[in-house]
Design an enzyme around this catalytic site. Structure first.
Site, PDB file in Angstrom:
ATOM      1  N   HIS A 326      90.118  14.813 -13.828  1.00 18.30           N
ATOM      2  CA  HIS A 326      88.698  14.517 -14.040  1.00 18.30           C
ATOM      3  C   HIS A 326      88.547  13.120 -14.645  1.00 18.30           C
ATOM      4  O   HIS A 326      88.400  12.951 -15.855  1.00 18.30           O
ATOM      5  CB  HIS A 326      88.062  15.575 -14.949  1.00 18.30           C
ATOM      6  CG  HIS A 326      87.888  16.893 -14.281  1.00 18.30           C
ATOM      7  ND1 HIS A 326      88.733  17.968 -14.505  1.00 18.30           N
ATOM      8  CD2 HIS A 326      86.975  17.320 -13.354  1.00 18.30           C
ATOM      9  CE1 HIS A 326      88.339  18.996 -13.777  1.00 18.30           C
ATOM     10  NE2 HIS A 326      87.290  18.627 -13.063  1.00 18.30           N
ATOM     11  N   HIS A 330      88.301  10.380  -9.466  1.00 22.45           N
ATOM     12  CA  HIS A 330      87.784  11.654  -8.933  1.00 22.45           C
ATOM     13  C   HIS A 330      86.307  11.538  -8.600  1.00 22.45           C
ATOM     14  O   HIS A 330      85.863  11.957  -7.524  1.00 22.45           O
ATOM     15  CB  HIS A 330      88.010  12.778  -9.948  1.00 22.45           C
ATOM     16  CG  HIS A 330      87.173  13.994  -9.696  1.00 22.45           C
ATOM     17  ND1 HIS A 330      87.346  14.810  -8.590  1.00 22.45           N
ATOM     18  CD2 HIS A 330      86.137  14.542 -10.404  1.00 22.45           C
ATOM     19  CE1 HIS A 330      86.460  15.807  -8.630  1.00 22.45           C
ATOM     20  NE2 HIS A 330      85.719  15.654  -9.713  1.00 22.45           N
ATOM     21  N   HIS A 366      78.619  13.618 -12.476  1.00 19.76           N
ATOM     22  CA  HIS A 366      78.780  15.073 -12.604  1.00 19.76           C
ATOM     23  C   HIS A 366      79.922  15.501 -13.521  1.00 19.76           C
ATOM     24  O   HIS A 366      80.007  16.686 -13.886  1.00 19.76           O
ATOM     25  CB  HIS A 366      78.951  15.716 -11.224  1.00 19.76           C
ATOM     26  CG  HIS A 366      80.342  15.642 -10.675  1.00 19.76           C
ATOM     27  ND1 HIS A 366      80.853  14.517 -10.060  1.00 19.76           N
ATOM     28  CD2 HIS A 366      81.341  16.564 -10.654  1.00 19.76           C
ATOM     29  CE1 HIS A 366      82.105  14.750  -9.688  1.00 19.76           C
ATOM     30  NE2 HIS A 366      82.428  15.969 -10.045  1.00 19.76           N
ATOM     31  N   ASP A 367      80.783  14.569 -13.934  1.00 21.63           N
ATOM     32  CA  ASP A 367      81.874  14.929 -14.858  1.00 21.63           C
ATOM     33  C   ASP A 367      81.967  13.958 -16.037  1.00 21.63           C
ATOM     34  O   ASP A 367      83.035  13.769 -16.612  1.00 21.63           O
ATOM     35  CB  ASP A 367      83.221  14.963 -14.123  1.00 21.63           C
ATOM     36  CG  ASP A 367      83.472  16.289 -13.423  1.00 21.63           C
ATOM     37  OD1 ASP A 367      82.999  17.320 -13.925  1.00 21.63           O
ATOM     38  OD2 ASP A 367      84.124  16.289 -12.359  1.00 21.63           O
ATOM     39  N   ASP A 477      82.552  18.249  -4.436  1.00 26.28           N
ATOM     40  CA  ASP A 477      83.317  18.481  -5.662  1.00 26.28           C
ATOM     41  C   ASP A 477      84.611  19.244  -5.403  1.00 26.28           C
ATOM     42  O   ASP A 477      85.572  19.121  -6.159  1.00 26.28           O
ATOM     43  CB  ASP A 477      82.445  19.234  -6.675  1.00 26.28           C
ATOM     44  CG  ASP A 477      82.993  19.161  -8.095  1.00 26.28           C
ATOM     45  OD1 ASP A 477      83.693  18.172  -8.407  1.00 26.28           O
ATOM     46  OD2 ASP A 477      82.726  20.083  -8.882  1.00 26.28           O
TER      47      ASP A 477
END
Length: 571
Positions: A326, A330, A366-367, A477
């Protein structure tokens, strides 16, 4: 060319590399050669023009030298022309461009023409001492190209086996559909079966109307509105109740025109299914990320300053820690997969410009600040995040909150400043909904909702589009298994290492070790087959019903990789 292994500790030392310096300014050339020799590069040759460098390479120099360091602006044959001609002679020689200009157009032209790096003059010892890294990168890229060719040959041989794999996938998908079928889906299937039977036109029309009603993502609104209609309520009270129940439709945006899928303004590689994110440095990935927004002309359409967008992306990059999986690489990969769905599979034609913008921002964010452990670990350890978000989509809520903290609270990063209040609300809804949808705890619920609207999906329905956006990001994802196998396997090893680190923490804390997170128990092939069978394959199969071209691209590669993992599991 000197032989070397792909790691400095195994042979790629400066003293083993030969460097060709093309620089027309004598003083600068002498300075660069001196710095290189101070860094340990013994075999350094300087030439005073691009023409002289090209003649040297054509006469066998391409085999002698390991790196070409070239000025951009030179008489006769300039640096860019030298780069292009060098690439015709060999793809294996790393070429590093240097110039005193920071003009991004010049930088992009060099990188697009095949430059491995771009250095700003005056060059210093700190910028030249790691020149060997370009040799390693080019060596790995050559190896990867060779592997891709082998993969293409295997693909031809596997065509005859695709029919059997397709049957296996269909049977597996049918089993999964049966396992996750919701009551409404069961009712719809029964009605669908009735529609197939001979009936009068009136009966068939009634059955079709029932299916449309059940497929609506707003299934409860008509009943509540009807209930309110029977009560003597003033308009303000009525609107307040609908707003509290999130059933008001007044803020649903209308779409005046649908985006076109433009020809790429970026490198063609960006739209290739064989794109390898590991062939690029993070510095090289940054302009490619900007190009995704420019391809849809989003900055111009939404009146967003390019400098603001760069500030935002730079700040986002700083908020990705150095986790095995992550990390920034990524999220670039996830964003690019969304971009591929939008462009190559034409998903963009089903969305508005504002929704495309929101999807790309959601993918990038998103991370954010991912701690390297999953929600279950956060909850089990009663972390500050778990307590803050009440054990509900802990990390996803955190990532979404971080995104808007950067947008609104970091100087020069407000990419929404030029939008109207209504547009900002819509972008925020897309970003938050999409990021929260990546919580695997909600996977079955979201997939079931999407399956229920597939028969009646239309881009004119705003709720359909929001759910479609969630599915696009969810697919991106978990898209690692759809890469060429060598890349897919490397991603799998990275997530496995991150899992192992969480398992190590769990052992240290005296907690039960989560499945597939014990480094003392090998199980990567099994984990990947199960992940494909129960998560990736069903989701991508559903998406292919809206984006049919997915079948001959992504699903094909997924089937091949599943077969390879199965063979590895048997070893």
């Amino acid at each position: 060319m000197a032989s070397f292994s792909p790691h400095p500790a195994k042979g790629v030392y400066p003293e083993n590399l030969a460097v060709l310096v093309a620089e027309d300014d004598l003083t600068t050339s002498k300075l660069i050669i001196k710095i290189l020799k101070d860094c340990g590069y013994i075999d350094v040759v300087g030439v005073a023009s691009g023409k002289e460098a090209l003649e040297l390479l054509k006469s066998g120099g391409s085999e002698r030298f390991n790196v070409l360091l070239s000025d951009v602006h030179m008489p006769d044959v300039d640096g860019l022309s030298l780069l292009q001609e060098t690439r015709k002679i060999t793809r294996h020689l790393p070429v590093v461009m240097m110039s005193s200009t920071q003009d991004l157009d010049v930088v992009y032209k060099c990188l697009e023409a095949g430059a491995d790096d771009y250095l700003i003059k005056p060059v210093t010892k700190s910028t030249l001492q790691n020149l060997w890294q370009n040799v390693v990168r080019r060596h790995r890229e050559t190896e990867y190209t060779s592997l891709l060719k082998e993969k293409e040959q295997k693909l031809v041989m596997m065509n005859s086996e695709m029919g059997l794999l397709g049957d296996q996938i269909s049977r597996l998908n049918a089993q999964i559909e049966e396992a996750v079928q919701t009551p409404i889906q069961a009712i719809m299937k029964t009605i669908g079966d009735l529609q197939e039977q001979p009936h009068s036109e009136n009966v068939r029309t009634l059955l079709t109307g029932i299916v449309k009603s059940l497929s609506s993502s707003d299934i409860y609104r008509p009943a509540i509105v009807k209930f309110l209609d029977k009560r003597e309520l003033d308009n303000e009270s009525r609107q307040w109740i609908l707003s509290e129940l999130n059933l008001t439709g007044s803020n649903v945006p209308t779409v005046d025109c649908w985006p076109d899928v433009l020809e790429s303004k970026a490198t063609d590689a960006l739209r290739s299914w064989s794109f390898n994110v590991f062939s690029y440095s993070e510095t090289e990935l940054f302009p490619l990320m900007m190009a995704m927004f420019q391809d849809f002309d989003l900055l111009n359409i939404l009146s967003i300053q390019e400098s603001t967008m760069r500030n935002f992306l730079s700040q986002v990059k700083l908020h990705y820690p150095n986790n095995p999986y992550h990390n920034f690489r990524h999220i670039f990969d996830v964003t690019r997969f969304c971009y591929m769905l939008l462009t190559q599979l034409k998903a963009a034609g089903l969305l508005s410009h504002l929704e495309i913008f929101g999807l790309l921002i959601a993918a990038i964010c998103h991370d954010l600040d991912h701690p390297g452990t999953n929600n279950a670990h956060q909850i089990a350890t009663r972390s500050a995040l778990a307590l803050k978000y009440n054990d509900i989509s802990v990390l996803e809520n955190f990532h979404a909150a971080q995104a808007f903290d950067i947008i609104y609270n970091y100087e020069g990063c407000n990419i929404l400043a030029s939008l109207t209040t209504k547009q900002q609300t819509e972008v925020r809804k897309v970003v938050v909904d999409c990021i929260l949808a990546t919580d695997m705890a909600k996977h079955m619920e979201i997939v079931s909702k999407f399956e229920s609207i597939i028969p009646v999906f239309t881009r004119e329905n705003h709720d359909h589009r929001i759910l479609f956006l969630e599915i696009l990001l969810k697919c991106a994802d978990i898209s690692n298994p759809t890469n060429p196998f060598d890349v897919a396997k490397y991603w799998a090893e990275l997530i496995e290492e991150e899992f192992f680190r969480q398992g190590d923490r769990e052992k240290h804390l005296g907690l039960p070790v989560s499945p597939f997170m014990d480094r003392d128990v090998a199980g990567l092939p099994t984990m990947q087959v199960n992940f494909i069978d129960f998560m990736v394959l069903p989701l991508f199969t559903d998406l292919s019903k809206v984006l049919p071209e997915l079948t001959n691209t992504v699903l094909r590669m997924l089937a091949e990789n599943r077969a390879t993992w199965c063979s590895l599991r048997k070893q």
